[in-house]
Design a protein around this motif. Structure first.
Motif, short mmCIF file in Angstrom:
data_model
loop_
_atom_site.label_atom_id
_atom_site.label_comp_id
_atom_site.label_asym_id
_atom_site.label_seq_id
_atom_site.Cartn_x
_atom_site.Cartn_y
_atom_site.Cartn_z
N VAL A 1 24.53 1.73 -10.23
CA VAL A 1 23.26 1.46 -10.88
C VAL A 1 23.21 1.55 -12.33
O VAL A 1 22.28 0.52 -12.72
N GLU A 2 23.97 2.33 -12.88
CA GLU A 2 23.91 2.56 -14.49
C GLU A 2 24.37 1.27 -14.86
O GLU A 2 23.71 0.60 -15.87
N ARG A 3 25.35 0.53 -14.55
CA ARG A 3 25.99 -0.59 -14.96
C ARG A 3 24.84 -1.81 -14.57
O ARG A 3 24.85 -2.49 -15.46
N LEU A 4 24.00 -1.54 -13.53
CA LEU A 4 22.94 -2.70 -13.42
C LEU A 4 22.11 -2.69 -14.58
O LEU A 4 21.63 -3.72 -15.02
N ILE A 5 21.55 -1.39 -14.95
CA ILE A 5 20.45 -1.03 -15.74
C ILE A 5 20.98 -1.56 -17.25
O ILE A 5 20.29 -2.00 -17.90
N LYS A 6 22.16 -1.07 -17.44
CA LYS A 6 22.62 -1.20 -19.06
C LYS A 6 22.88 -2.76 -19.21
O LYS A 6 23.27 -3.34 -18.25
N GLY A 7 22.73 -3.48 -20.23
CA GLY A 7 22.86 -4.54 -20.43
C GLY A 7 22.86 -4.88 -21.75
O GLY A 7 22.94 -4.15 -22.59
N LYS A 8 22.66 -6.46 -22.13
CA LYS A 8 22.62 -6.47 -23.46
C LYS A 8 21.12 -6.11 -24.19
O LYS A 8 19.98 -6.19 -23.29
N ASP A 9 21.14 -5.62 -25.26
CA ASP A 9 19.95 -5.18 -25.90
C ASP A 9 18.91 -6.65 -26.01
O ASP A 9 19.49 -7.43 -26.19
N VAL B 1 11.00 7.41 -7.14
CA VAL B 1 12.25 7.13 -6.55
C VAL B 1 12.50 5.42 -6.66
O VAL B 1 11.65 4.63 -6.75
N LEU B 2 13.78 5.26 -7.40
CA LEU B 2 14.03 3.97 -7.66
C LEU B 2 14.74 3.31 -6.42
O LEU B 2 15.50 3.86 -5.74
N LEU B 3 14.13 2.04 -6.25
CA LEU B 3 14.31 1.45 -5.09
C LEU B 3 15.35 0.08 -5.47
O LEU B 3 16.21 -0.37 -4.61
N GLU B 4 15.09 -0.59 -6.50
CA GLU B 4 15.64 -1.97 -6.75
C GLU B 4 15.73 -2.16 -8.15
O GLU B 4 14.91 -1.57 -8.82
N VAL B 5 16.86 -2.61 -8.66
CA VAL B 5 17.06 -3.05 -10.24
C VAL B 5 17.43 -4.43 -9.96
O VAL B 5 18.12 -4.95 -9.55
N THR C 1 17.55 -7.72 -23.42
CA THR C 1 17.26 -8.72 -22.36
C THR C 1 16.25 -7.88 -21.17
O THR C 1 16.11 -6.61 -21.50
N ASP C 2 15.57 -8.38 -20.31
CA ASP C 2 14.71 -7.91 -19.50
C ASP C 2 15.44 -7.19 -18.39
O ASP C 2 16.31 -7.81 -18.18
N VAL C 3 15.03 -6.18 -18.14
CA VAL C 3 15.35 -5.57 -16.53
C VAL C 3 14.20 -5.18 -15.66
O VAL C 3 13.21 -4.46 -16.28
N SER C 4 14.34 -5.61 -14.46
CA SER C 4 13.09 -5.28 -13.68
C SER C 4 13.31 -3.98 -12.60
O SER C 4 14.55 -4.09 -12.13
N ALA D 1 0.78 -1.23 0.04
CA ALA D 1 0.05 -0.07 0.01
C ALA D 1 0.76 1.25 0.12
O ALA D 1 0.23 2.32 -0.05
N ASP D 2 2.18 1.22 0.13
CA ASP D 2 2.94 2.37 0.38
C ASP D 2 3.58 2.77 -0.99
O ASP D 2 4.56 3.71 -0.87
N GLY D 3 2.79 2.71 -2.08
CA GLY D 3 3.28 3.38 -3.29
C GLY D 3 4.30 2.78 -4.01
O GLY D 3 4.81 3.30 -4.97
N LEU D 4 4.60 1.37 -3.63
CA LEU D 4 5.83 0.73 -4.36
C LEU D 4 5.02 0.14 -5.67
O LEU D 4 3.95 -0.47 -5.61
N TYR D 5 5.82 0.08 -6.73
CA TYR D 5 5.21 -0.70 -8.06
C TYR D 5 6.42 -1.25 -8.69
O TYR D 5 7.57 -0.93 -8.56
N SER D 6 6.40 -2.47 -9.35
CA SER D 6 7.44 -2.78 -10.08
C SER D 6 6.90 -2.92 -11.53
O SER D 6 6.04 -2.74 -12.01
N VAL D 7 8.18 -2.72 -12.29
CA VAL D 7 8.17 -2.59 -13.84
C VAL D 7 9.11 -3.36 -14.26
O VAL D 7 10.38 -3.34 -14.04
N THR D 8 8.69 -4.11 -15.63
CA THR D 8 9.88 -4.93 -16.07
C THR D 8 9.86 -4.55 -17.47
O THR D 8 8.90 -4.14 -18.20
N LEU D 9 10.92 -3.82 -18.02
CA LEU D 9 11.21 -3.28 -19.49
C LEU D 9 12.16 -4.16 -20.14
O LEU D 9 13.05 -5.10 -19.51
N VAL D 10 12.28 -4.17 -21.39
CA VAL D 10 13.32 -4.70 -22.30
C VAL D 10 14.28 -3.77 -22.71
O VAL D 10 13.96 -2.75 -23.10
#
Length: 113
Positions: free
Chosen positions: A87-95, A70-74, A97-100, A8-17
């Motif tokens: 953080v940027e190294r975690l987000i970048k990766g192979k085109d 606000v970004l909490l987890e990758v 691929t999924d990142v959540s 309930a405290d405003g957290l949400y998850s998103v998975t992107l390619v």
């Protein structure tokens, strides 16, 4: 992009390619901590927020992530005390691929680190 309310405290998850529109950041958003004055050390106690969403990127197409959130987890790793470089190294990766991500909506009080 399906949205799962985590609690309930405003957290949400998103998975992107990952894909690089115009070779920009992996998913098409600019993240940073509150901006520092020249020469200041990065303050790892401050929250990482979405500063800008690039048109045509995965974030814009997803439509859930807003400037100020606000970004909490990758990919299951807490980023609250990581350097922006890490953080940027975690987000970048192979085109292709999924990142959540787990974000907190900007309108909520951020959790105390």
């Amino acid at each position: 992009g399906k949205r799962e309310e985590l609690c309930a405290d405003g957290l949400y998850s998103v998975t992107l390619v990952r894909c690089k529109p115009d070779k920009r950041v992996g998913v098409g958003m600019l993240l940073s901590r509150p901006l520092l004055k020249e020469g200041e050390e990065e303050d790892l106690t401050r929250h990482i927020q979405v500063r800008e969403i690039y048109s045509g990127g995965a974030v814009e197409k997803n439509g859930e992530i807003k400037v100020g959130d606000v970004l909490l987890e990758v990919d299951g790793q807490s980023v609250t005390s990581m350097s922006m470089d890490s953080v940027e190294r975690l987000i970048k990766g192979k085109d292709g691929t999924d990142v959540s991500f787990i974000f907190q909506k900007a309108s909520e009080e951020p959790p105390v680190p």
